[in-house]
Every structure is written in structure tokens, then in C-alpha cells.
Design a protein around this motif. Structure first.
Motif, PDB file in Angstrom:
ATOM      1  N   VAL A 279       0.839  -0.995   0.083  1.00 52.41           N
ATOM      2  CA  VAL A 279      -0.076   0.152  -0.152  1.00 52.41           C
ATOM      3  C   VAL A 279       0.936   1.286   0.216  1.00 52.41           C
ATOM      4  CG1 VAL A 279      -1.432   1.255   1.249  1.00 52.41           C
ATOM      5  CG2 VAL A 279      -1.906  -0.920   1.180  1.00 52.41           C
ATOM      6  N   GLU A 280       1.899   1.206   0.771  1.00 53.68           N
ATOM      7  CA  GLU A 280       2.766   2.496   0.988  1.00 53.68           C
ATOM      8  C   GLU A 280       3.530   2.593  -0.173  1.00 53.68           C
ATOM      9  OE1 GLU A 280       2.783  -0.063   2.990  1.00 53.68           O
ATOM     10  OE2 GLU A 280       1.932   0.994   4.906  1.00 53.68           O
ATOM     11  N   GLN A 281       3.961   1.449  -1.054  1.00 53.44           N
ATOM     12  CA  GLN A 281       4.375   1.819  -2.508  1.00 53.44           C
ATOM     13  C   GLN A 281       3.754   2.477  -3.599  1.00 53.44           C
ATOM     14  OE1 GLN A 281       6.041  -2.045  -2.855  1.00 53.44           O
ATOM     15  NE2 GLN A 281       8.021  -1.811  -2.331  1.00 53.44           N
ATOM     16  N   HIS A 282       2.478   2.061  -3.476  1.00 57.46           N
ATOM     17  CA  HIS A 282       1.453   2.538  -4.366  1.00 57.46           C
ATOM     18  C   HIS A 282       1.126   3.772  -4.035  1.00 57.46           C
ATOM     19  CE1 HIS A 282      -0.960   2.409  -8.044  1.00 57.46           C
ATOM     20  NE2 HIS A 282      -2.069   2.729  -7.261  1.00 57.46           N
ATOM     21  N   ALA A 283       1.011   4.285  -2.747  1.00 54.34           N
ATOM     22  CA  ALA A 283       0.384   5.551  -2.469  1.00 54.34           C
ATOM     23  C   ALA A 283       1.698   6.390  -2.797  1.00 54.34           C
ATOM     24  CB  ALA A 283       0.439   5.340  -1.055  1.00 54.34           C
ATOM     25  N   ALA A 284       2.791   5.974  -2.769  1.00 44.95           N
ATOM     26  CA  ALA A 284       4.105   7.079  -2.848  1.00 44.95           C
ATOM     27  C   ALA A 284       3.892   7.233  -4.421  1.00 44.95           C
ATOM     28  CB  ALA A 284       5.294   6.513  -2.400  1.00 44.95           C
ATOM     29  N   ALA A 285       3.763   6.160  -5.292  1.00 45.37           N
ATOM     30  CA  ALA A 285       3.709   6.146  -6.829  1.00 45.37           C
ATOM     31  C   ALA A 285       2.454   7.223  -7.179  1.00 45.37           C
ATOM     32  CB  ALA A 285       3.425   4.708  -7.430  1.00 45.37           C
ATOM     33  N   VAL A 286       1.164   6.991  -6.478  1.00 45.60           N
ATOM     34  CA  VAL A 286       0.270   8.095  -6.730  1.00 45.60           C
ATOM     35  C   VAL A 286       0.456   9.462  -6.390  1.00 45.60           C
ATOM     36  CG1 VAL A 286      -2.269   8.366  -6.447  1.00 45.60           C
ATOM     37  CG2 VAL A 286      -1.364   6.221  -6.804  1.00 45.60           C
ATOM     38  N   ALA A 287       0.989   9.775  -5.288  1.00 40.18           N
ATOM     39  CA  ALA A 287       1.416  11.104  -4.597  1.00 40.18           C
ATOM     40  C   ALA A 287       2.673  11.747  -5.513  1.00 40.18           C
ATOM     41  CB  ALA A 287       2.130  10.989  -3.267  1.00 40.18           C
ATOM     42  N   ALA A 288       3.219  10.893  -6.344  1.00 39.13           N
ATOM     43  CA  ALA A 288       4.666  11.470  -7.103  1.00 39.13           C
ATOM     44  C   ALA A 288       4.020  12.024  -8.315  1.00 39.13           C
ATOM     45  CB  ALA A 288       5.442  10.284  -7.196  1.00 39.13           C
ATOM     46  N   LEU A 289       2.721  11.891  -8.896  1.00 40.27           N
ATOM     47  CA  LEU A 289       2.167  12.205 -10.131  1.00 40.27           C
ATOM     48  C   LEU A 289       1.614  13.441  -9.695  1.00 40.27           C
ATOM     49  CD1 LEU A 289      -0.020   8.972 -11.039  1.00 40.27           C
ATOM     50  CD2 LEU A 289       2.274  10.094 -12.059  1.00 40.27           C
ATOM     51  N   LEU A 290       1.360  13.889  -8.291  1.00 39.85           N
ATOM     52  CA  LEU A 290       0.595  15.077  -8.065  1.00 39.85           C
ATOM     53  C   LEU A 290       1.767  16.080  -7.347  1.00 39.85           C
ATOM     54  CD1 LEU A 290      -2.695  13.786  -7.158  1.00 39.85           C
ATOM     55  CD2 LEU A 290      -2.406  15.454  -8.975  1.00 39.85           C
ATOM     56  N   PRO A 291       2.374  16.793  -7.883  1.00 40.60           N
ATOM     57  CA  PRO A 291       3.208  17.887  -7.192  1.00 40.60           C
ATOM     58  C   PRO A 291       2.511  18.982  -6.677  1.00 40.60           C
ATOM     59  CG  PRO A 291       3.209  18.179  -9.853  1.00 40.60           C
ATOM     60  CD  PRO A 291       2.557  17.060  -9.483  1.00 40.60           C
ATOM     61  N   PRO A 292       3.201  19.668  -5.750  1.00 37.57           N
ATOM     62  CA  PRO A 292       2.302  20.860  -5.300  1.00 37.57           C
ATOM     63  C   PRO A 292       1.612  21.609  -6.588  1.00 37.57           C
ATOM     64  CG  PRO A 292       4.503  20.687  -4.164  1.00 37.57           C
ATOM     65  CD  PRO A 292       4.315  19.720  -5.112  1.00 37.57           C
ATOM     66  N   THR A 293       0.368  22.108  -6.262  1.00 33.04           N
ATOM     67  CA  THR A 293      -0.271  22.913  -6.885  1.00 33.04           C
ATOM     68  C   THR A 293       0.269  24.302  -6.744  1.00 33.04           C
ATOM     69  OG1 THR A 293      -2.118  23.282  -5.359  1.00 33.04           O
ATOM     70  CG2 THR A 293      -2.353  21.629  -7.145  1.00 33.04           C
ATOM     71  N   GLY A 294       0.311  25.410  -7.774  1.00 34.53           N
ATOM     72  CA  GLY A 294       0.502  26.675  -7.793  1.00 34.53           C
ATOM     73  C   GLY A 294      -0.127  27.408  -6.829  1.00 34.53           C
ATOM     74  N   ILE A 295       0.257  28.694  -6.820  1.00 28.93           N
ATOM     75  CA  ILE A 295      -0.561  29.719  -5.660  1.00 28.93           C
ATOM     76  C   ILE A 295      -1.398  30.483  -6.625  1.00 28.93           C
ATOM     77  CG2 ILE A 295      -0.117  31.630  -4.273  1.00 28.93           C
ATOM     78  CD1 ILE A 295       2.696  30.322  -3.782  1.00 28.93           C
TER      79      ILE A 295
END
Lengths: 412, 412
Positions: free
Chosen positions: A12-28
Motif C-alpha cells: 500500500v505504501e509503495q503504491h501510495a507513494a507512486a500516486v502521490a509522485a504524480l501530483l506535485p504541489p499545485t501553484g499559488i
């Protein structure tokens, strides 16, 4: 580098990290105060002015020179001419001449020369002349400029979630707008030629669409924006065409549900395999079949997370992988659900090697949690009556009655 | 009947009941599923169809007659002609002739005559003929119609707060819309000629408006709708005129802040006294001066709650009196903030006879709460860093370090 399917199931942790890596911080982006609720502050908020901006009265009463009232009491009042009347908001307050007092209201500026306020209740409330039966300490009932905050001080740090008090504070220091992280925009697709829109008649073999609506709502509840695409039939070319049509720079993530298991007619898998999206298993139940990556569509790419099609699997996968990633991208300091420990009411068995998320109902008063429904990933009625997920680790094979379990709180 | 001011201060409970009585349950409106998030279901939700609506396959594989595979195993597979191909959504599924099997996908309807599913992994995956090396029990991998819910069953009861899973369930049983309680509409006024809009220059003696914006945000966070009126100068006639202009049948509640204490220039009090609104004291800190009633304006009346003008007093008053009343009117099953018990870090003194709400920061890990800022009701910077209110009863005069206190959780 071996592919996901060759390497075996992800944790679960590996896939959660893979999904999170697809979403960098959004702009301001900068939003008016009225629209800042629930958003995450993107830069420190500094005070443009001191609070209070000027010495002001904490009471309705009279501004005085404390020394002139030394020794006064109820039995030995002193009388003064009322030289001025100072309501809140008066901008041309005259200095207080010695031997006089000024009538003053709560929040009004303390005249220069005055150093204490006597509440009206300690006086005869006169308007021309006033008798005062109290000897205030210097500073009594004066709110000093800068007592709450000085100008330039950092009031809220970047990463603060904004609600009514924080927005009120920003307003109080003169900020009409605030810099916040942009909400990610999510395209929600559900695939399947068996799907019918609610309200339409149902043929045998068809079911009502629910994942798309449910996931779009879940995306909005996470603080992002969602656009739900109408049903895409199980046709690979049409699926890619619809996506290419709709995906633009404004889409941060595409979520699909269904079409990723081992069978034939797996439209999501067929349309994305070899185009930047990997599919495989995650060692969890429900929600084993997952996929994610950056889908290549012509010259552009877009982040994709493919969720399983069973409604319980889809929602649990969203909770475990997508929601934390969306909230982290928005800068949320606590992207995950609150997790508490509760004692299990009843017993549970769980397969070795798979992390299980069971649907539960928490009794906060007794600190116990019970399962609702069963493991079937099609049981959406039970899911809708659950208020938490019971998180059983991959190592857990059984939990006895009364044993502690981790519980994810799902607020509605 | 004695008036409030003659009868002496109300308790918090008395005034809360008085404000709640001004807000009867709102009416029912029907909203599309996508707009139902956070709303309260106004009528029981019954299942228009069974879930699943028909027997369907839990796996990609083959629909079989279990009896025809008795004794089959990996070492002794049986071979069958594949008589049909049943993807999900197929509405014209032929009955299964004896001696044949049908290829079937997850979610697809089980053909009449078939009574078990063999997963594709237990076969050679043939499309014309297939070799099957397993002897399934009757019913294996078949999801029975009605297993999740039967048609006509009550799925969610009136009063349920709707979120993604509940909305998904409504969609799954074919409901495109849901009946929910209407959101109350609240007019938010802040009074005071000292108030300047954020972003404008500040003269000495003026402060930036913050209560109106803060309270409007708080109203929306409570689930109601808010309209904020631009500043009303401290002028009674103009104040009544503005109200009469804006109040219509569509306004459920008017909230004011400021103008209710003992001084002169108390515009709210002057404009409403004798017109249906009573003013008096509540035995609490902050937020002692309060008022409420049904204001008569020409022939119409409108519910009014008048909050004190200091920002901390205004927000605490909103939390204690207005928010629970608004949420109760919307049918919310838990209109109040969640209350937990925590151990106090530090010591607190509290005046006898007054219920105090101190601003706190909760450390959930250790179960302790500490005060932030102090009792000054103008200290909005500290309020904005608080995440809870420490609720000290009227009987409490001191709390020692480590003693339990009640804590209201304020989620942002």
C-alpha cells in the motif's frame, strides 16, 4: 528495471507513494477572503497593521488622567467637565486637556494625554460634567496598540488551513485577499457499457452508474474540483479520443474506475498500457488491481490513477491512494484521514500478506468499533452506513474481540 | 412576565434555547446527487431496485453448471464448448444449454441454467472450447441479486448526513436526485462607523472590518448560506431602512455584531428594542451582551441574533448559540461541535457564575490542552491559532494543571 507486474504486488505504501509522485504541489492563486474557507495558506500571513491599530477603550466610560483621580472613591467622587465625546470611529480626537475628561465608547481611540478609562457604571454618566467615584490605575481598561499583534509580525504560517477565525484575522489586518494553493482539477471517468444513468430504465444485465458520481463527490469533499465525464463505452479508440479531447493543461489528474482486472474487455488497461501507465496488483483488500502513471496522449501527458470498478474497491482505493495525494498537493498539513485506535467488537479474520480495509461503525463513547457488512467489494449499502475503515495490516491474520485496531475516521 | 434584563442574566443553555427556537426546521428541497454533499437527507431513502439487480459474476471466467464439473481437477480437467460470450452490460444473455459453458466477465449477468463461476485462472482461457480444472461448489463466485439490498428496503434514514458513499448508494439504486433540508439563508451585518474595508487606507481611530467576513464564512462552514451586508453606519433610521430593504421571506436569520453593550450609540439595540428583540446578559465570557427575537419591520418579522462586537466574543457567541441552531434547523443529527475531555496543561482561573470559553490548542497525542492567548475578547490573533474552545462551567473557579476539562473541537 522490472515492470510492476513482473516485480509482484506493491505494498500500500509503495503504491501510495507512486500516486502521490504524480501530483506535485499545485501553484499559488490569490482569492478573496470569502472564498478562502478550507483552502491552505500558501505564504506566511504578516500583519499589515498592528492590532489594535491604536490605543482604544475596552469599556464605555470616560477617558481620564489617572493621576487626577488619585484618592477618589464612591464616597468622595471628583467632578470634571466633559471636554469631548469620542464614539468608535472618530478620527479627529482632540488631546485631553488637563482637568478635563472625555466621554468614550468601547473601541474608540483613547485621546492623547488620557491614560485610563473609568467605566460608565462608576460615574453619574454626565454629558456636560461628570462625577467620577473611582481612582483607576494608569492603563486601566486601555487596550494598547499592538497588544494582539505588532505590524509586520507573522500571524499565520504557510500551510495553515483557513477557516472563519483565520479569515477574520486576515480581514482585521487589512488583507482583502489571500494567497492559497490552487485546487487540483480532476477528471472522473467511469467505464462500462453496462452502466445506465440513474433515473433511466434498467434493462436486465445493466446497472446504474454510481462510481463516477461517488468519486466526483469524494474529490470535491477532498477540496479539489471534479469534472465527471459521461459514460465511455468499452471501446479503446473512443476512450482515448474522449480523453484526448478533454485533457488539457488544466487537468491535474484523471481517475478511472473499472476496466483494470484480468479479463477481456479491459478498456482502461488496453487504452493505457504501453502509453505511460503501469498496471499491477497492490497487496490490499479491497482494491487489489490498480494502475497509475503519466498517460501519453499525442504530445501531452496527464497523471492517471486507475481504480477498480467495484464501488467499495473504488472508494477505498480513493481514500487510500488518491485523497491523501490530492490534499498533499494542496499543501494540506494533514493529508490523511484522522486515525484512532479502538477496540474491536467481535472477531475478524484477514488473509496473510494483504492489508485489509474493512467497513466499520465506531462507538466513540465506548471506544469500540464493529464491522458493518462483510468483505464483499460490491456491498455499497453497508459502505454507506459505515463511518470508518478498520485498517488491518498485511501481517494480521486474525483479531480477537476487544483487541485494539487502527481506525480511519471518514467524516461525511 | 418579566423582561430578560429584569430577570437577570440567562444561562448559556437558556439563551441557546431562545436562539434555537427562532429557527424551526427548514423545508425540503430536491437536489441533484452532485449537489447533495454535506446536506441532510430529509426522507428515508428506499431502494428502487435490488442490489445487485441480477445474479452476476464476481470474477472473469466461465459460467458453468457445477454438477457437470463434479470430480474435475487440475490433473483431470474437463473440456466444454464455449456457447456464449457474456461481457458486462450484455442484455440478451442466452440460457446455458447443458454440456456447454459461457465465457463471462466480472459484473456480467449469470446465464439462466448456470449456477457457478470458474475463474479464468483455473482454465486454459479458451474462447471456442475451454478446459476447466476445477470442481466449483454451486454458487461459487456468483453474486446473488439482492445480496446487498432488496428492492424497497430502507437504505438510509432521514437525518443522515450525505457524503460520497451515501450519494454513491443513491446513484446505484437509480436515484438521480435526493430530498434534503434547505440551507437556512443568513444575512450578516456588522455595524460601526469605525469600520473600513480591508485594502482601503486606515485613518487613526478606524479599524478594518473583520466580523462580517468572519461570520459569513462561519455561516457557510456551518452549511447555511450567507449574504454579507456592507457596513451600516451607527444610524438607527438608516439601519432599519437597510434591513427592511433586504429582509424578505427568503431570509431565515439576521446576525449582527456590535452595538449591543451599555454605552451610547448602540445602533442595533436602539433599532430593535421594542420591536420584538430582547437584549440582556448571558452568564458567559466572552460574549456576555446578547440579544435575540423576531424583529418587526413593517408587516413582516425576521429572526435576529445580535452578537457582541469584539471579534472573539462574536465568534464564540456564534459557536455557542448560532451554529448549533442553524445545523439543527437543517436536521443535522449532531448540531454541536464534537466535545472531548482533555487534561489541562497549566492552570486556569475563571469567574464564579460565568461559563467561560477559553481558546485552546489540543495535543491529541498526549490528550492535553493548553490555553492560547488570554481572556481579552479583542485578541483575534490568538483565536486564529486556536483549534478548540476550553469550556469551563459557571461553577468552575479554577482548574489545576492536569485536571480534565471539556474541549470543543473547532475543525478548520
Amino acid at each position: 528495471m522490472s515492470t510492476w507486474s513482473e516485480a509482484g504486488p506493491r505494498t500500500v505504501e509503495q503504491h501510495a507513494a507512486a500516486v502521490a509522485a504524480l501530483l506535485p504541489p499545485t501553484g499559488i492563486e490569490t482569492v478573496p477572503l470569502a472564498e478562502a474557507s478550507g483552502r491552505v495558506l500558501a505564504e506566511d500571513l504578516t500583519a499589515g497593521v498592528a492590532l489594535p491599530p491604536f490605543d482604544n477603550s475596552a469599556m464605555d466610560g470616560y477617558a481620564v488622567r489617572a493621576a487626577e483621580l488619585a484618592g477618589a472613591s464612591e464616597d468622595a467622587p471628583r467632578e470634571f467637565p466633559v471636554a469631548a465625546d469620542v464614539p468608535a470611529g472618530r478620527t479627529d480626537v482632540p488631546a485631553l486637556e488637563p482637568g478635563t475628561v472625555a466621554r468614550i465608547m468601547t473601541g474608540a481611540p483613547v485621546p492623547e494625554g488620557a491614560d485610563a478609562i473609568v467605566p460608565v457604571e462608576r460615574t453619574d454618566a454626565g454629558t456636560e460634567r461628570v462625577r467620577i467615584g473611582a481612582a483607576p490605575e494608569p492603563g486601566a481598561f486601555v487596550r494598547r496598540a499592538g497588544e494582539d499583534t505588532t505590524a509586520g509580525a507573522v500571524l499565520l504560517t504557510a500551510g495553515t488551513v483557513l477557516g472563519a477565525p483565520q479569515i477574520g484575522l486576515a480581514s482585521a489586518v487589512g488583507r482583502p485577499v489571500l494567497p492559497v494553493r490552487r485546487r487540483p482539477h480532476v477528471l472522473v471517468l467511469s467505464t462500462g457499457s453496462e452502466l445506465v444513468a440513474p433515473g433511466d430504465p434498467l434493462e436486465p444485465g445493466q446497472i446504474y452508474e454510481s462510481n463516477g458520481t461517488m468519486l466526483a463527490v469524494a474529490v470535491r469533499e477532498a477540496g479539489a474540483t471534479a469534472e465527471q465525464l459521461s459514460f465511455v463505452p468499452d471501446d479503446v479508440e473512443r476512450f482515448r479520443a474522449v480523453l484526448a479531447d478533454r485533457v488539457s493543461d488544466g487537468v491535474d489528474l484523471v481517475i478511472t474506475s473499472g476496466g483494470v482486472s484480468a479479463g477481456a474487455y479491459e478498456v482502461v488497461k488496453d487504452a493505457m498500457t504501453g502509453h505511460g501507465v503501469e498496471f499491477g496488483k497492490v497487496a490490499m483488500q479491497p482494491g487489489g488491481p490498480q494502475g497509475c502513471g503519466r498517460l501519453e496522449l499525442g504530445g501531452a501527458t496527464v497523471a492517471v490513477a486507475t481504480l477498480p470498478g467495484n464501488p467499495v474497491s473504488a472508494l477505498v482505493s480513493f481514500e487510500v491512494f488518491v485523497r491523501p495525494a490530492l490534499r498533499a498537493a494542496m499543501g494540506h498539513p494533514a493529508p490523511g484521514r484522522p486515525v484512532v485506535t479502538a477496540r474491536l467488537a467481535g472477531e475478524l479474520a484477514s488473509p496473510a500478506g494483504k492489508r485489509q480495509f474493512r467497513r466499520g461503525v465506531l462507538d466513540a463513547a465506548t471506544g469500540t468499533v464493529g464491522e458493518i457488512g462483510s468483505t464483499g467489494s460490491h456491498l455499497i449499502a453497508a459502505l454507506a452506513r459505515a463511518d470508518c475503515l478498520i485498517d488491518l495490516s498485511a501481517e494480521t491474520t486474525s483479531v480477537a474481540d476487544g483487541q485494539p485496531v487502527a481506525v480511519w475516521l471518514l467524516e461525511a
